[in-house]
Design a protein around this motif. Structure first.
Motif, PDB file in Angstrom:
ATOM      1  N   ALA A  27      -0.160 -10.322  -8.829  1.00 39.98           N
ATOM      2  CA  ALA A  27      -1.411  -9.556  -8.740  1.00 39.98           C
ATOM      3  C   ALA A  27      -2.220  -9.938  -7.506  1.00 39.98           C
ATOM      4  CB  ALA A  27      -2.243  -9.760 -10.003  1.00 39.98           C
ATOM      5  N   GLN A  28      -2.004 -11.137  -6.971  1.00 38.38           N
ATOM      6  CA  GLN A  28      -2.722 -11.533  -5.762  1.00 38.38           C
ATOM      7  C   GLN A  28      -2.375 -10.612  -4.591  1.00 38.38           C
ATOM      8  OE1 GLN A  28      -1.459 -15.715  -5.721  1.00 38.38           O
ATOM      9  NE2 GLN A  28      -3.610 -16.292  -6.018  1.00 38.38           N
ATOM     10  N   LEU A  29      -1.126 -10.182  -4.519  1.00 40.05           N
ATOM     11  CA  LEU A  29      -0.728  -9.242  -3.463  1.00 40.05           C
ATOM     12  C   LEU A  29      -1.361  -7.878  -3.691  1.00 40.05           C
ATOM     13  CD1 LEU A  29       3.040  -9.740  -2.506  1.00 40.05           C
ATOM     14  CD2 LEU A  29       1.019 -10.043  -1.094  1.00 40.05           C
ATOM     15  N   LEU A  30      -1.374  -7.434  -4.945  1.00 38.82           N
ATOM     16  CA  LEU A  30      -1.995  -6.139  -5.256  1.00 38.82           C
ATOM     17  C   LEU A  30      -3.473  -6.152  -4.918  1.00 38.82           C
ATOM     18  CD1 LEU A  30      -0.297  -5.499  -8.719  1.00 38.82           C
ATOM     19  CD2 LEU A  30       0.343  -4.485  -6.514  1.00 38.82           C
ATOM     20  N   ALA A  31      -4.153  -7.248  -5.255  1.00 42.43           N
ATOM     21  CA  ALA A  31      -5.585  -7.361  -4.972  1.00 42.43           C
ATOM     22  C   ALA A  31      -5.840  -7.382  -3.464  1.00 42.43           C
ATOM     23  CB  ALA A  31      -6.155  -8.615  -5.631  1.00 42.43           C
ATOM     24  N   ALA A  32      -5.062  -8.154  -2.743  1.00 45.53           N
ATOM     25  CA  ALA A  32      -5.250  -8.259  -1.285  1.00 45.53           C
ATOM     26  C   ALA A  32      -4.940  -6.945  -0.584  1.00 45.53           C
ATOM     27  CB  ALA A  32      -4.377  -9.380  -0.723  1.00 45.53           C
ATOM     28  N   GLY A  56      -8.042  -0.641  -7.507  1.00 46.94           N
ATOM     29  CA  GLY A  56      -9.242   0.111  -7.879  1.00 46.94           C
ATOM     30  C   GLY A  56      -8.972   1.082  -9.017  1.00 46.94           C
ATOM     31  N   GLY A  57      -9.689   0.906 -10.129  1.00 50.45           N
ATOM     32  CA  GLY A  57      -9.548   1.783 -11.276  1.00 50.45           C
ATOM     33  C   GLY A  57      -8.312   1.546 -12.116  1.00 50.45           C
ATOM     34  N   LYS A  58      -7.522   0.525 -11.801  1.00 51.56           N
ATOM     35  CA  LYS A  58      -6.281   0.243 -12.531  1.00 51.56           C
ATOM     36  C   LYS A  58      -6.466  -0.921 -13.501  1.00 51.56           C
ATOM     37  CE  LYS A  58      -2.855   2.701 -10.574  1.00 51.56           C
ATOM     38  NZ  LYS A  58      -1.913   3.489 -11.336  1.00 51.56           N
ATOM     39  N   SER A  59      -5.728  -0.873 -14.585  1.00 51.90           N
ATOM     40  CA  SER A  59      -5.641  -1.998 -15.512  1.00 51.90           C
ATOM     41  C   SER A  59      -4.447  -2.835 -15.089  1.00 51.90           C
ATOM     42  CB  SER A  59      -5.453  -1.478 -16.941  1.00 51.90           C
ATOM     43  OG  SER A  59      -5.305  -2.558 -17.822  1.00 51.90           O
ATOM     44  N   ARG A  87       0.829  -1.219   0.000  1.00 53.97           N
ATOM     45  CA  ARG A  87       0.000   0.000   0.000  1.00 53.97           C
ATOM     46  C   ARG A  87       0.857   1.261   0.000  1.00 53.97           C
ATOM     47  NH1 ARG A  87      -2.793  -2.679   4.254  1.00 53.97           N
ATOM     48  NH2 ARG A  87      -4.390  -3.949   3.301  1.00 53.97           N
ATOM     49  N   HIS A  88       1.986   1.226   0.697  1.00 54.69           N
ATOM     50  CA  HIS A  88       2.873   2.391   0.716  1.00 54.69           C
ATOM     51  C   HIS A  88       3.281   2.773  -0.709  1.00 54.69           C
ATOM     52  CE1 HIS A  88       6.220   5.090   1.329  1.00 54.69           C
ATOM     53  NE2 HIS A  88       6.900   4.305   0.506  1.00 54.69           N
ATOM     54  N   PHE A  89       3.727   1.799  -1.490  1.00 51.95           N
ATOM     55  CA  PHE A  89       4.189   2.090  -2.847  1.00 51.95           C
ATOM     56  C   PHE A  89       3.044   2.601  -3.721  1.00 51.95           C
ATOM     57  CE2 PHE A  89       7.554  -0.568  -1.245  1.00 51.95           C
ATOM     58  CZ  PHE A  89       8.695   0.032  -1.764  1.00 51.95           C
ATOM     59  N   ALA A  90       1.856   2.021  -3.545  1.00 53.78           N
ATOM     60  CA  ALA A  90       0.712   2.445  -4.355  1.00 53.78           C
ATOM     61  C   ALA A  90       0.263   3.859  -3.992  1.00 53.78           C
ATOM     62  CB  ALA A  90      -0.432   1.453  -4.189  1.00 53.78           C
ATOM     63  N   THR A  91       0.127   4.148  -2.710  1.00 50.54           N
ATOM     64  CA  THR A  91      -0.366   5.469  -2.318  1.00 50.54           C
ATOM     65  C   THR A  91       0.663   6.567  -2.556  1.00 50.54           C
ATOM     66  OG1 THR A  91       0.266   5.110  -0.009  1.00 50.54           O
ATOM     67  CG2 THR A  91      -2.000   4.549  -0.618  1.00 50.54           C
ATOM     68  N   ALA A  92       1.942   6.203  -2.547  1.00 52.41           N
ATOM     69  CA  ALA A  92       3.007   7.177  -2.836  1.00 52.41           C
ATOM     70  C   ALA A  92       3.260   7.302  -4.341  1.00 52.41           C
ATOM     71  CB  ALA A  92       4.291   6.779  -2.114  1.00 52.41           C
ATOM     72  N   HIS A  93       2.510   6.544  -5.142  1.00 51.67           N
ATOM     73  CA  HIS A  93       2.628   6.557  -6.605  1.00 51.67           C
ATOM     74  C   HIS A  93       4.051   6.221  -7.061  1.00 51.67           C
ATOM     75  CE1 HIS A  93      -1.422   8.042  -6.757  1.00 51.67           C
ATOM     76  NE2 HIS A  93      -1.089   8.991  -5.908  1.00 51.67           N
ATOM     77  N   LYS A  94       4.679   5.303  -6.341  1.00 52.20           N
ATOM     78  CA  LYS A  94       6.002   4.820  -6.729  1.00 52.20           C
ATOM     79  C   LYS A  94       5.830   3.693  -7.745  1.00 52.20           C
ATOM     80  CE  LYS A  94       8.215   5.813  -2.277  1.00 52.20           C
ATOM     81  NZ  LYS A  94       8.950   5.220  -1.133  1.00 52.20           N
ATOM     82  N   PRO A  95       6.801   3.480  -8.625  1.00 55.30           N
ATOM     83  CA  PRO A  95       6.703   2.396  -9.603  1.00 55.30           C
ATOM     84  C   PRO A  95       6.555   1.025  -8.931  1.00 55.30           C
ATOM     85  CG  PRO A  95       8.427   3.920 -10.232  1.00 55.30           C
ATOM     86  CD  PRO A  95       8.006   4.299  -8.839  1.00 55.30           C
ATOM     87  N   ILE A  96       5.627   0.244  -9.468  1.00 63.03           N
ATOM     88  CA  ILE A  96       5.387  -1.128  -9.014  1.00 63.03           C
ATOM     89  C   ILE A  96       5.376  -2.027 -10.240  1.00 63.03           C
ATOM     90  CG2 ILE A  96       3.776  -2.727  -7.911  1.00 63.03           C
ATOM     91  CD1 ILE A  96       2.614  -0.319  -6.390  1.00 63.03           C
ATOM     92  N   ALA A  97       6.142  -3.108 -10.182  1.00 65.72           N
ATOM     93  CA  ALA A  97       6.116  -4.124 -11.234  1.00 65.72           C
ATOM     94  C   ALA A  97       5.646  -5.425 -10.600  1.00 65.72           C
ATOM     95  CB  ALA A  97       7.496  -4.304 -11.855  1.00 65.72           C
ATOM     96  N   ALA A  98       4.589  -6.012 -11.146  1.00 62.49           N
ATOM     97  CA  ALA A  98       4.089  -7.292 -10.662  1.00 62.49           C
ATOM     98  C   ALA A  98       3.894  -8.202 -11.863  1.00 62.49           C
ATOM     99  CB  ALA A  98       2.777  -7.113  -9.911  1.00 62.49           C
ATOM    100  N   ILE A  99       4.194  -9.461 -11.670  1.00 59.66           N
ATOM    101  CA  ILE A  99       4.088 -10.427 -12.763  1.00 59.66           C
ATOM    102  C   ILE A  99       3.393 -11.687 -12.258  1.00 59.66           C
ATOM    103  CG2 ILE A  99       6.392 -11.405 -12.354  1.00 59.66           C
ATOM    104  CD1 ILE A  99       6.663 -11.521 -15.499  1.00 59.66           C
TER     105      ILE A  99
END
Length: 192
Positions: A121-126, A131-134, A105-117
């Motif tokens: 995505a299970q971590l991003l979803a949890a 929300g609102g992201k592709s 959540r820190h990286f997402a709310t701070a708008h820092k680059p995130i790479a997931a493969i």
């Protein structure tokens, strides 16, 4: 300028999805740190090789041991410029760790680059940051992406998707595009 990039991993992380990006990002000069909850620098996580051999889903084989170079309990997300979440089976249980989720959540709310493969995505979803992201992922994770408010990017296994600071891909065959697009989001300039 070199970035400090955090990798969150766990046992049975997908072998190629930790080894290749970790080495590639270090090779271009970034400072990469791989951590795992309940493990310290110098310890290792076991990896698994997921392969696509014509079955209905991937096969799984033992991979290598990947040595961690950071201690999870000693890191602070605010000290890092970007986050990488490899796939494999690790995200399936790491998503139950509230400290891991807070870090994501820190990286997402701070708008820092995130790479997931892949299953990253299970971590991003949890962490409730889709929300609102592709977001692309291994196709079996599509329901988790959409239930978390994201739009599942159904792309070829060799492609990657970018939505702002988020770079995602279905699986390791996308490494050339996924890593290249992540480097662009990071602002990394490579000259030949």
């Amino acid at each position: 300028m070199a970035k400090k990039i955090l990798f969150i991993v766990g046992d049975f992380v997908e072998d190629y999805e930790i080894m290749v990006p970790f080495q590639a990002l270090a090779a271009v000069g970034h400072h990469v740190t791989a951590v795992c909850p309940n493990k310290k620098a110098g310890e290792f996580v076991r990896t698994a090789v997921h392969d696509f051999e014509g079955d209905q889903t991937y096969s799984e084989k033992p991979g290598h041991n990947f040595t961690l170079n950071g201690t999870f309990d000693a890191i602070h997300a605010a000290d890092f410029d970007a986050l990488v979440i490899p796939g494999g089976r690790a995200p399936e249980y790491l998503r139950h760790d509230p400290i891991v989720l807070e870090c994501v959540r820190h990286f997402a709310t701070a708008h820092k680059p995130i790479a997931a493969i892949c299953h990253g995505a299970q971590l991003l979803a949890a962490a409730d940051v889709l929300g609102g992201k592709s977001c692309s992922a291994y196709p079996a994770c599509a329901p988790e992406v959409t239930k978390a408010g994201g739009t599942y990017a159904s792309i070829e296994v060799t492609e990657a998707a970018v939505d702002g600071n988020l770079v995602t891909a279905p699986a390791w065959p996308a490494h050339p595009q996924w890593i290249a697009k992540f480097l662009e989001v990071l602002g990394t300039k490579i000259t030949l």
